[in-house]
Design a protein around this motif. Structure first.
Motif, PDB file in Angstrom:
ATOM      1  N   ALA A  26      28.544  41.147 -28.349  1.00 33.76           N
ATOM      2  CA  ALA A  26      28.062  40.866 -26.988  1.00 33.76           C
ATOM      3  C   ALA A  26      27.838  42.156 -26.196  1.00 33.76           C
ATOM      4  CB  ALA A  26      29.060  39.967 -26.269  1.00 33.76           C
ATOM      5  N   GLY A  27      28.112  43.306 -26.837  1.00 33.16           N
ATOM      6  CA  GLY A  27      27.870  44.584 -26.175  1.00 33.16           C
ATOM      7  C   GLY A  27      29.007  45.061 -25.292  1.00 33.16           C
ATOM      8  N   ALA A  28      30.181  44.450 -25.441  1.00 31.04           N
ATOM      9  CA  ALA A  28      31.357  44.870 -24.662  1.00 31.04           C
ATOM     10  C   ALA A  28      32.311  45.650 -25.570  1.00 31.04           C
ATOM     11  CB  ALA A  28      32.058  43.650 -24.065  1.00 31.04           C
ATOM     12  N   ALA A  29      33.275  46.317 -24.964  1.00 26.99           N
ATOM     13  CA  ALA A  29      34.278  47.059 -25.737  1.00 26.99           C
ATOM     14  C   ALA A  29      35.487  46.155 -25.980  1.00 26.99           C
ATOM     15  CB  ALA A  29      34.712  48.308 -24.963  1.00 26.99           C
ATOM     16  N   ALA A  30      35.967  46.139 -27.216  1.00 19.91           N
ATOM     17  CA  ALA A  30      37.138  45.326 -27.571  1.00 19.91           C
ATOM     18  C   ALA A  30      38.383  46.198 -27.556  1.00 19.91           C
ATOM     19  CB  ALA A  30      36.946  44.712 -28.951  1.00 19.91           C
ATOM     20  N   LEU A  31      39.325  45.858 -26.678  1.00 15.20           N
ATOM     21  CA  LEU A  31      40.574  46.615 -26.554  1.00 15.20           C
ATOM     22  C   LEU A  31      41.726  45.756 -27.052  1.00 15.20           C
ATOM     23  CD1 LEU A  31      40.049  47.932 -22.892  1.00 15.20           C
ATOM     24  CD2 LEU A  31      39.316  49.016 -25.021  1.00 15.20           C
ATOM     25  N   VAL A  32      42.407  46.215 -28.086  1.00 16.84           N
ATOM     26  CA  VAL A  32      43.528  45.482 -28.656  1.00 16.84           C
ATOM     27  C   VAL A  32      44.830  45.916 -27.976  1.00 16.84           C
ATOM     28  CG1 VAL A  32      44.947  45.289 -30.746  1.00 16.84           C
ATOM     29  CG2 VAL A  32      42.480  44.947 -30.880  1.00 16.84           C
ATOM     30  N   ALA A  33      45.582  44.936 -27.479  1.00 16.25           N
ATOM     31  CA  ALA A  33      46.897  45.227 -26.896  1.00 16.25           C
ATOM     32  C   ALA A  33      47.955  44.715 -27.852  1.00 16.25           C
ATOM     33  CB  ALA A  33      47.045  44.538 -25.535  1.00 16.25           C
ATOM     34  N   GLY A  34      48.685  45.636 -28.457  1.00 17.78           N
ATOM     35  CA  GLY A  34      49.677  45.226 -29.448  1.00 17.78           C
ATOM     36  C   GLY A  34      49.804  46.318 -30.487  1.00 17.78           C
ATOM     37  N   ASP A  35      49.832  45.916 -31.735  1.00 15.49           N
ATOM     38  CA  ASP A  35      50.056  46.849 -32.832  1.00 15.49           C
ATOM     39  C   ASP A  35      48.860  47.795 -32.998  1.00 15.49           C
ATOM     40  OD1 ASP A  35      50.226  47.926 -35.538  1.00 15.49           O
ATOM     41  OD2 ASP A  35      51.892  46.531 -35.789  1.00 15.49           O
ATOM     42  N   THR A  36      49.109  49.100 -32.895  1.00 14.70           N
ATOM     43  CA  THR A  36      48.003  50.069 -33.017  1.00 14.70           C
ATOM     44  C   THR A  36      47.390  50.048 -34.420  1.00 14.70           C
ATOM     45  OG1 THR A  36      49.593  51.809 -33.558  1.00 14.70           O
ATOM     46  CG2 THR A  36      48.886  51.664 -31.262  1.00 14.70           C
ATOM     47  N   ARG A  37      48.187  49.684 -35.426  1.00 13.42           N
ATOM     48  CA  ARG A  37      47.636  49.626 -36.787  1.00 13.42           C
ATOM     49  C   ARG A  37      46.607  48.513 -36.900  1.00 13.42           C
ATOM     50  NH1 ARG A  37      53.434  49.359 -39.492  1.00 13.42           N
ATOM     51  NH2 ARG A  37      53.499  47.914 -37.748  1.00 13.42           N
ATOM     52  N   VAL A  38      46.897  47.396 -36.226  1.00 15.84           N
ATOM     53  CA  VAL A  38      45.934  46.288 -36.209  1.00 15.84           C
ATOM     54  C   VAL A  38      44.644  46.746 -35.547  1.00 15.84           C
ATOM     55  CG1 VAL A  38      45.440  43.992 -35.265  1.00 15.84           C
ATOM     56  CG2 VAL A  38      47.678  44.463 -36.282  1.00 15.84           C
ATOM     57  N   ALA A  39      44.766  47.467 -34.425  1.00 18.07           N
ATOM     58  CA  ALA A  39      43.580  47.964 -33.714  1.00 18.07           C
ATOM     59  C   ALA A  39      42.710  48.804 -34.638  1.00 18.07           C
ATOM     60  CB  ALA A  39      44.007  48.784 -32.499  1.00 18.07           C
ATOM     61  N   GLY A  40      43.354  49.656 -35.441  1.00 17.22           N
ATOM     62  CA  GLY A  40      42.613  50.499 -36.381  1.00 17.22           C
ATOM     63  C   GLY A  40      41.958  49.689 -37.477  1.00 17.22           C
ATOM     64  N   ARG A  41      42.697  48.732 -38.020  1.00 15.26           N
ATOM     65  CA  ARG A  41      42.174  47.959 -39.155  1.00 15.26           C
ATOM     66  C   ARG A  41      40.987  47.092 -38.777  1.00 15.26           C
ATOM     67  NH1 ARG A  41      48.039  46.123 -40.338  1.00 15.26           N
ATOM     68  NH2 ARG A  41      48.904  47.908 -41.444  1.00 15.26           N
TER      69      ARG A  41
END
Length: 217
Positions: free
Chosen positions: A65-80
């Protein structure tokens, strides 16, 4: 499309839920409503494996949708899951570590700035943004007056952008804009009735287009 870059923009916080297909449909529908800068995807009570499964699908929807996805939680999950950024919910020490490790490859920001002193400590670690409010803290129609006051003070003197948590009334977005915040985060105001989410986003964008102050170039 209006020029949204020079006014306060919308950030969404996806509510918790176990049903991935329902969450995906809700998010996809909402993002059809108009401009959204980013979406924060909190881990809530999901274990890392399930969170990763949810995040994989949800991050793709946000990015499509052209937005940025910011994961709040495990940084490893954010990377994967190849998220665009990490929203840190812990204190300044944790935020500093994540900033050091992941910027500039990823957007890193966070909150827990309950007063000016804490806000300045957060500013010292140079995150990409500071968040005034707490995920799940939108319990009244209006944005918390303390968060608005902090945002107004911050925006007048610090270059780092701020996100202010709005209230359960979509109109609360305007108060955040008037405080000088670059972004306003909405959760229940948008997702209380998922079928209405795209209409709410369209209405908030129209309100900000019409009434939000413009930033100087």
């Amino acid at each position: 499309m209006s020029d949204v870059q020079n006014r306060c923009r919308l950030v969404l916080i996806l509510p918790e839920g176990d049903d991935l297909s329902a969450r995906a449909a809700m998010l996809e529908g909402a993002l059809k409503g108009g401009d959204v800068a980013s979406v924060i995807l909190p881990q809530y009570g999901l274990d890392d494996g399930l969170f990763q499964k949810h995040a994989e699908k949800l991050v793709a929807i946000v990015q499509n949708a052209g937005a940025a996805a910011l994961v709040a939680g495990d940084t490893r999950v954010a990377g994967r899951v190849k998220a665009d950024g990490i929203h840190v919910t812990g204190g300044v020490a944790e935020l500093g570590e994540v900033v050091e490790k992941f910027t500039p490859q990823l957007i890193v920001g966070g909150g827990n700035a309950t007063d000016r002193h804490k806000a300045l400590e957060i500013g010292d670690v140079q995150p990409d943004y500071i968040f005034f409010g707490k995920i799940g803290g939108d319990i009244k129609p209006e944005a918390h007056p303390k968060n608005l006051a902090l945002a107004e003070w911050w925006a007048s003197m610090v270059e780092i952008p701020c996100i202010v948590l709005g209230g359960t009334d979509p109109q609360s977005a305007l108060a955040a804009a008037e405080a000088g915040a670059e972004f306003v985060a909405l959760d229940k105001a948008v997702f209380a009735d998922p079928a209405q989410a795209p209409h709410v986003i369209a209405a908030v964008n129209a309100l900000l287009d019409e009434k939000a102050p413009r930033f100087e170039e």
